[in-house]
Design an enzyme around this catalytic site. Structure first.
Site, PDB file in Angstrom:
ATOM      1  NE  ARG A 112       3.818  -3.831   2.650  1.00 12.32           N
ATOM      2  CZ  ARG A 112       2.053  -3.601   3.265  1.00 12.32           C
ATOM      3  NH1 ARG A 112       1.195  -5.103   3.024  1.00 12.32           N
ATOM      4  NH2 ARG A 112       1.793  -2.177   3.662  1.00 12.32           N
ATOM      5  CB  CYS A 116      14.892  -4.574  -9.905  1.00 17.67           C
ATOM      6  SG  CYS A 116      15.529  -5.228 -11.102  1.00 17.67           S
ATOM      7  CG  ASN A 150      -0.609  -5.642  -0.961  1.00 16.77           C
ATOM      8  OD1 ASN A 150      -1.679  -5.989  -1.714  1.00 16.77           O
ATOM      9  ND2 ASN A 150      -0.097  -4.761  -0.617  1.00 16.77           N
ATOM     10  CD  GLU A 151      -1.881  -0.188  -1.627  1.00 11.24           C
ATOM     11  OE1 GLU A 151      -0.740  -0.841  -0.219  1.00 11.24           O
ATOM     12  OE2 GLU A 151      -2.942  -0.645  -0.666  1.00 11.24           O
ATOM     13  CB  CYS A 158      18.994  -1.605 -10.551  1.00 11.51           C
ATOM     14  SG  CYS A 158      17.849  -2.604 -11.557  1.00 11.51           S
ATOM     15  CB  CYS A 161      15.515  -0.606 -14.053  1.00 10.26           C
ATOM     16  SG  CYS A 161      14.199  -1.311 -13.061  1.00 10.26           S
ATOM     17  CD  GLU A 308      -5.214  -4.421   0.358  1.00 12.31           C
ATOM     18  OE1 GLU A 308      -5.059  -3.511   1.499  1.00 12.31           O
ATOM     19  OE2 GLU A 308      -4.720  -4.978  -0.012  1.00 12.31           O
ATOM     20  CE  LYS A 357       2.984  -4.506  18.010  1.00 18.94           C
ATOM     21  NZ  LYS A 357       3.498  -4.364  17.086  1.00 18.94           N
ATOM     22  CG  PHE A 358      -0.901  -1.485  17.745  1.00 23.41           C
ATOM     23  CD1 PHE A 358      -1.864  -2.683  18.371  1.00 23.41           C
ATOM     24  CD2 PHE A 358       0.241  -1.486  17.307  1.00 23.41           C
ATOM     25  CE1 PHE A 358      -1.024  -3.061  20.000  1.00 23.41           C
ATOM     26  CE2 PHE A 358       0.999  -1.490  18.660  1.00 23.41           C
ATOM     27  CZ  PHE A 358       0.118  -2.650  19.465  1.00 23.41           C
ATOM     28  CG  HIS A 359      -4.485  -2.354   9.387  1.00 24.36           C
ATOM     29  ND1 HIS A 359      -5.676  -2.380   9.518  1.00 24.36           N
ATOM     30  CD2 HIS A 359      -3.924  -1.566   9.062  1.00 24.36           C
ATOM     31  CE1 HIS A 359      -6.120  -1.952   7.557  1.00 24.36           C
ATOM     32  NE2 HIS A 359      -4.465  -1.340   8.218  1.00 24.36           N
TER      33      HIS A 359
HETATM   34  C1  GLA Z   1      -2.407  -1.097   2.224  1.00 22.49           C
HETATM   35  C2  GLA Z   1      -1.135  -3.649   1.879  1.00 22.49           C
HETATM   36  C3  GLA Z   1      -2.116  -4.816   3.424  1.00 22.49           C
HETATM   37  C4  GLA Z   1      -2.352  -3.853   4.007  1.00 22.49           C
HETATM   38  C5  GLA Z   1      -3.049  -2.309   4.442  1.00 22.49           C
HETATM   39  C6  GLA Z   1      -2.786  -1.715   5.593  1.00 22.49           C
HETATM   40  O1  GLA Z   1      -3.383  -1.664   1.630  1.00 22.49           O
HETATM   41  O2  GLA Z   1      -2.158  -3.422   0.536  1.00 22.49           O
HETATM   42  O3  GLA Z   1      -1.325  -5.607   2.855  1.00 22.49           O
HETATM   43  O4  GLA Z   1      -0.160  -3.481   4.675  1.00 22.49           O
HETATM   44  O5  GLA Z   1      -2.429  -1.295   3.884  1.00 22.49           O
HETATM   45  O6  GLA Z   1      -3.402  -0.849   5.796  1.00 22.49           O
HETATM   46 ZN    ZN Z   2      15.754  -2.721 -11.347  1.00 21.98          ZN
END
Ligand code: GLA
Ligand code: ZN
Length: 682
Positions: A112, A116, A150-151, A158, A161, A308, A357-359
């Site tokens: 994820r 670009c 997200n984050e 590239c 950029c 989060e 899955k283990f989070h």
């Molecule tokens: C980040 C992401 C979430 C998830 C958590 C796991 O904060 O934004 O999608 O992957 O980490 O800790």
């Molecule tokens: Zn780029």
């Protein structure tokens, strides 16, 4: 100020991925929310392939069903835009959207945040799906906020950029001549004769031009901001009353978050503190207070949102140690104490497959609420309800620590003077720590912010001076402020070119001294420092200096302490300069908590900075106040493994969580928290 119109409680809830579950599951998972006193789910962060399974084919109905179900139950949704993970069909058809890490070779599809930020096509596709989401759900009764992507974490290197970088540079410098001059490119024959010759920095290419590196980071930060602006456009147009955020990650080095925060209606962040019940947990507590104060400082007039955190442990940690009982509530209340208006989790329900899955999650992989984690989460929900009246209030600070991304980049980029021990961020934390230990609230700001709200300004290692900063620091002191600076300050301008005057360059006046050389010690070496008899702060010492020992010549500054060893024994190590109505302290040496604890203890007492409680706090405990016009709330947070007792309680105060009248002292169990409240006028 209230972040979400019509909502008068702290938000409690978390990320939920309906696209990973059969529809019959949705109502069941949502149905467990009241039991945990949860009210908010964040939806759709990684749902692009479910929302647009084929190019231009939108399937938004399922999201509508989930939103309707939330609205019918009086619950809320934060709706994400899906740009964090593009569908495979898109990467296939348009490989130019894939991110190229340093070195410029494009990634293949996968993971994820693998896109670009300059790609026109990607920006258009993001705007298009955001428009579809905003048109369909922009005034949905469940919707309270937009969560962009997200984050944001790493820039793309590239060709697109790089081209955008060159345009950005032309804008900034006007001419290549000016750029060459300011970037010191005559060094090693690096003079550019055409804009096209400028490439992104990288280990396989140019790493010897600090100005290139710093400006690349400035550019990348601006490019992320413009990416956000592109995404926000359709949301603002079709859903104008719904506030926008993106989730930040504390002091994340690659992006200057001040530039991102400017695009947002409110700031939010993801925090995964290692509150592991080991002694280091105190350090983790201090570090998280610091980043929460930073989040609040981005927009000082409003709360921020803990977007989060995990109710148990995070699977990417090296050891998934379980949170000990009470630790989750301590962590949640810490964020509230520092001005968050929410405690949201990754994630509401643990998935059955995939990398996470283990989070930890509120509902485990079976969906059960009959678990320890669920009970602790419900306990946090209940605690939040008891102090909901604080929602919208903002803790205030009369002190600030300057933590500046540009300074961090510049110190990091330079070769010297202590290759692996420059430690800018740890130094900022070390100077913040004594305030934390005294329960003194502090903002964490960049060097270009307004200094006038503060009485004490701490500027550790202010190596790079952005335009106007020296003048504003001087003005701050002249007007009665107290400034604390250190070694390795006032060295270079914003293109990392050394000031041609003695160090600390334009700060010589305010500190009343010159710093001719700096001795750098090996890790196993130290130099004793002795307080000068009768010094203005009543400091006693002795202390020891490590790593950095600035060689200072006073030009009007009083000497409060001197080195007591080495060939520079007897020369100034700590000074104070009075300028106008204020004063400026210069700490010439790096020191541990022995010196910083004593120094800030005396200085804060001299300034009479407000402490959350008027007594000394036991080790590992901090205290914060958050209040409304009617009620004052005191948060006591114990990160130590010991039961702590504070021999003080406000007369007439009650435990805000249990309603019990407070006694003459307050006991805080290990790794735990207490919350007291009393009428504001008391
Ligand atoms: C980040 C992401 C979430 C998830 C958590 C796991 O904060 O934004 O999608 O992957 O980490 O800790
Ligand atoms: Zn780029």
């Amino acid at each position: 100020m209230t972040l979400f119109p019509g909502i008068t409680k702290f938000l409690h809830g978390g990320d939920y991925s309906p696209e990973q579950w059969p529809p019959r599951q949705w109502l069941e998972d949502i149905g467990k929310m009241p039991e945990a006193r949860a009210d908010t789910l964040t939806l759709g962060i990684f749902a692009w392939s479910a929302l647009e399974p084929a190019d231009g084919v939108y399937e938004l109905g399922w999201m509508g069903e989930v939103l309707d179900a939330l609205a019918e139950r009086g619950r809320h949704a934060i709706l994400a835009t899906p740009s964090a993970a593009q569908p495979a069909w898109m990467s296939r058809a348009h490989p130019e959207i894939l991110r190229a890490p340093e070195g410029g070779k494009r990634n293949r599809h996968g993971m994820r945040m693998n896109f670009c930020i300059s790609s026109d096509y990607y920006r258009r596709k993001c705007a298009a799906i955001n428009q579809a989401l905003a048109l369909r759900f922009g005034s949905h009764p469940a919707l309270i906020a937009w969560h962009i992507s997200n984050e944001f974490s790493q820039p793309c290197y590239c060709p697109a950029c790089e081209e955008a970088f060159r345009a950005w540079l032309q804008q900034r410098y006007g001419s290549l001549d000016a750029l060459n001059r300011r970037w010191s490119t005559a060094f090693w024959s690096h003079t550019y004769s055409a804009w096209e010759q400028i490439e992104a920095p990288g280990a396989d290419g140019e790493m010897s031009c600090e100005a290139l590196w710093i400006n690349w980071k400035r550019f990348a930060s601006d490019q992320f901001a413009s990416f956000i602006r592109n995404e926000a456009g359709p949301l603002r147009k079709h859903s104008p009353s719904v506030p926008i955020t993106t989730n930040l990650m504390g002091t994340h080095e690659p992006i200057d978050y001040w530039r991102l925060a400017a695009e947002l209606d409110f700031v939010s962040m993801d925090a995964y503190p290692a509150f592991d019940a080991r002694p280091e947990m105190v350090d983790a507590g201090i570090e998280h207070s610091f980043v929460y104060d930073l989040m609040r400082s981005f927009k000082r007039d409003r709360p921020w949102v803990l977007m989060e955190t995990t109710p148990s442990s995070a699977n990417w940690m090296p050891f998934m140690k379980l949170k000990r009982p009470g630790v989750h509530r301590l962590a949640a209340l810490q964020s509230i104490a520092h001005g968050s208006d929410a405690v949201l989790y990754f994630q509401w329900r643990q998935g059955l497959g995939g990398r996470e899955k283990f989070h930890g999650a509120v509902l485990d992989h079976t969906g059960s609420s009959a678990t320890r984690v669920f009970a602790e989460t419900a306990d946090v929900g209940q605690a939040l309800e008891r102090i909901d009246f604080l929602q919208g209030s903002v803790p205030v600070a009369e002190a600030a620590v300057i933590y500046d991304w540009e300074v961090r980049w510049a110190i990091g980029a330079s070769c010297g003077p202590a290759r692996d021990h420059k430690d800018y961020l740890p130094t900022c934390l070390a100077h913040y720590r004594p305030l934390w230990e005294h329960g003194i609230s502090a903002d964490v700001i960049q060097s270009t912010e307004d200094f006038s709200p503060y009485r004490l300004l701490i500027a550790p290692m202010l190596y790079l001076l952005r335009p106007g900063v020296a003048e504003r620091l001087e003005h701050f002191v002249q007007e009665g402020g107290t400034l604390v600076g250190t070694y390795w300050s006032g060295i270079a301008d914003e293109d990392d070119r050394l000031f041609s005057t003695p160090f600390p360059g334009p700060l010589r006046g305010v500190f009343g001294l010159e710093n001719e050389e700096t001795d750098i010690l090996y890790p196993d070496e130290s130099v004793p420092v002795a307080a000068r008899e009768g010094n203005a702060l009543g400091l006693r010492g002795p202390w020891s200096a490590s790593t950095f020992c600035a060689q200072i010549r006073s030009h009007g500054a009083d000497i409060l302490a001197r080195y007591d060893g080495e060939f520079y024994a007897g020369s100034p190590a700590l000074t104070r300069h009075t300028a106008g109505r204020g004063e400026a302290y210069y700490i010439g040496f790096r020191s541990g908590p022995d010196f910083l604890g004593e120094f800030y203890g005396k200085l804060c007492a001299r300034l009479d900075l407000p402490r959350a409680v008027p007594v000394d706090l036991p080790a590992g405990v901090t205290a914060r106040i958050r209040k409304t016009s009617e009620t004052t709330v005191l948060f006591l947070l114990n990160f130590s493994a010991e039961r702590r007792e504070i021999p003080w309680a406000m007369a007439g105060s009650v435990d805000a969580l249990t309603g019990e009248t407070a006694g003459r002292s307050v006991v805080i169990p290990p790794h735990s928290s207490r919350v007291l409240r009393w009428p504001a006028e008391a």
